[in-house]
Motif scaffolding. Structure first.
Motif, short mmCIF file in Angstrom:
data_model
loop_
_atom_site.label_atom_id
_atom_site.label_comp_id
_atom_site.label_asym_id
_atom_site.label_seq_id
_atom_site.Cartn_x
_atom_site.Cartn_y
_atom_site.Cartn_z
N ALA A 280 -6.79 -2.34 8.94
CA ALA A 280 -5.73 -1.74 8.14
C ALA A 280 -6.04 -1.74 6.65
CB ALA A 280 -4.42 -2.50 8.38
N LYS A 281 -7.23 -2.18 6.28
CA LYS A 281 -7.63 -2.22 4.87
C LYS A 281 -8.10 -0.85 4.42
CE LYS A 281 -7.50 -6.76 4.18
NZ LYS A 281 -6.67 -7.42 3.24
N ILE A 282 -7.89 -0.57 3.14
CA ILE A 282 -8.37 0.64 2.50
C ILE A 282 -9.47 0.24 1.53
CG2 ILE A 282 -7.74 2.54 0.96
CD1 ILE A 282 -6.50 2.85 3.67
N LYS A 283 -10.57 0.98 1.52
CA LYS A 283 -11.66 0.68 0.59
C LYS A 283 -11.19 0.88 -0.84
CE LYS A 283 -15.55 1.88 3.52
NZ LYS A 283 -16.71 2.74 3.68
N GLU A 284 -11.76 0.07 -1.74
CA GLU A 284 -11.40 0.18 -3.15
C GLU A 284 -12.18 1.30 -3.80
OE1 GLU A 284 -10.85 -2.57 -7.12
OE2 GLU A 284 -11.67 -3.45 -5.31
N LEU A 285 -11.49 2.07 -4.63
CA LEU A 285 -12.12 3.16 -5.37
C LEU A 285 -12.73 2.58 -6.64
CD1 LEU A 285 -12.60 6.21 -5.73
CD2 LEU A 285 -10.46 6.27 -6.99
N ILE A 286 -14.03 2.73 -6.76
CA ILE A 286 -14.73 2.22 -7.94
C ILE A 286 -14.85 3.37 -8.93
CG2 ILE A 286 -16.85 1.21 -8.81
CD1 ILE A 286 -17.17 -0.03 -5.99
N VAL A 287 -14.24 3.21 -10.08
CA VAL A 287 -14.22 4.26 -11.09
C VAL A 287 -15.27 3.92 -12.14
CG1 VAL A 287 -12.82 5.45 -12.80
CG2 VAL A 287 -11.78 4.61 -10.70
N LEU B 282 0.83 -1.19 0.00
CA LEU B 282 0.00 0.00 0.00
C LEU B 282 0.87 1.25 0.00
CD1 LEU B 282 -2.92 1.20 0.48
CD2 LEU B 282 -2.34 1.14 2.90
N VAL B 283 0.57 2.20 -0.89
CA VAL B 283 1.30 3.46 -0.92
C VAL B 283 0.75 4.32 0.21
CG1 VAL B 283 1.84 5.51 -2.26
CG2 VAL B 283 1.62 3.32 -3.41
N ILE B 284 1.60 4.63 1.22
CA ILE B 284 1.11 5.40 2.37
C ILE B 284 1.57 6.85 2.33
CG2 ILE B 284 0.91 3.39 3.86
CD1 ILE B 284 3.45 4.36 5.28
N ALA B 285 2.56 7.18 1.48
CA ALA B 285 3.03 8.57 1.41
C ALA B 285 3.73 8.82 0.09
CB ALA B 285 3.99 8.86 2.56
N MET B 286 3.64 10.07 -0.35
CA MET B 286 4.40 10.54 -1.51
C MET B 286 5.07 11.86 -1.14
SD MET B 286 2.17 9.58 -4.84
CE MET B 286 3.55 9.52 -5.94
#
Length: 131
Positions: free
Chosen positions: A107-114, A45-49
């Protein structure tokens, strides 16, 4: 353009900016072991940029054998072969450092539905009733 900007422009990669914070990615990067060179995949998971021209980097977090492991990758590094988007995430923050304290399902992130553009709904034609 001065000499420093010319050198930075030559080292920049443009095709790797197709992901954002909250996305799950596979980072393909080269590992050199003696004379051998191989590509290893790091998925997480990308947590920071962190943004600053050639010094732009991103932090990827994964769980390995029950222990959280984070790794920072410079985007414009010649060792990164490609970054593959596995799953887009739905987040409202720029940095997801709070994920470090979460365990398991929390710790899960919801999926973005496009939603695809210009797609007509699949509706069956209604038959006219005679009579």
């Amino acid at each position: 353009m001065n000499e420093i900007q010319a050198i930075e422009a030559a080292q920049m990669k443009t095709e790797l900016d197709k992901f954002k914070v909250g996305d799950t990615v596979k980072v393909h990067f080269k590992i050199i072991e003696g004379k051998n060179e191989r590509v290893q995949i790091y998925e997480g998971l990308v947590i920071a940029m962190k943004n600053s021209k050639v010094g732009k980097s991103f932090t990827v977090r994964k769980i390995s054998y029950g222990v959280g492991v984070e790794r920072v990758f410079p985007i414009h590094s010649p060792r990164i072969v490609k970054v593959e988007l596995v799953r887009p995430g739905k987040v409202r923050r720029a940095k997801l450092y709070y994920i470090r304290d979460k365990i398991g399902k929390a710790a899960k992130i919801k999926e973005l539905i496009v939603r695809k553009k210009n797609v007509k709904p699949n509706v069956a034609p209604v038959a006219q009733q005679e009579g």
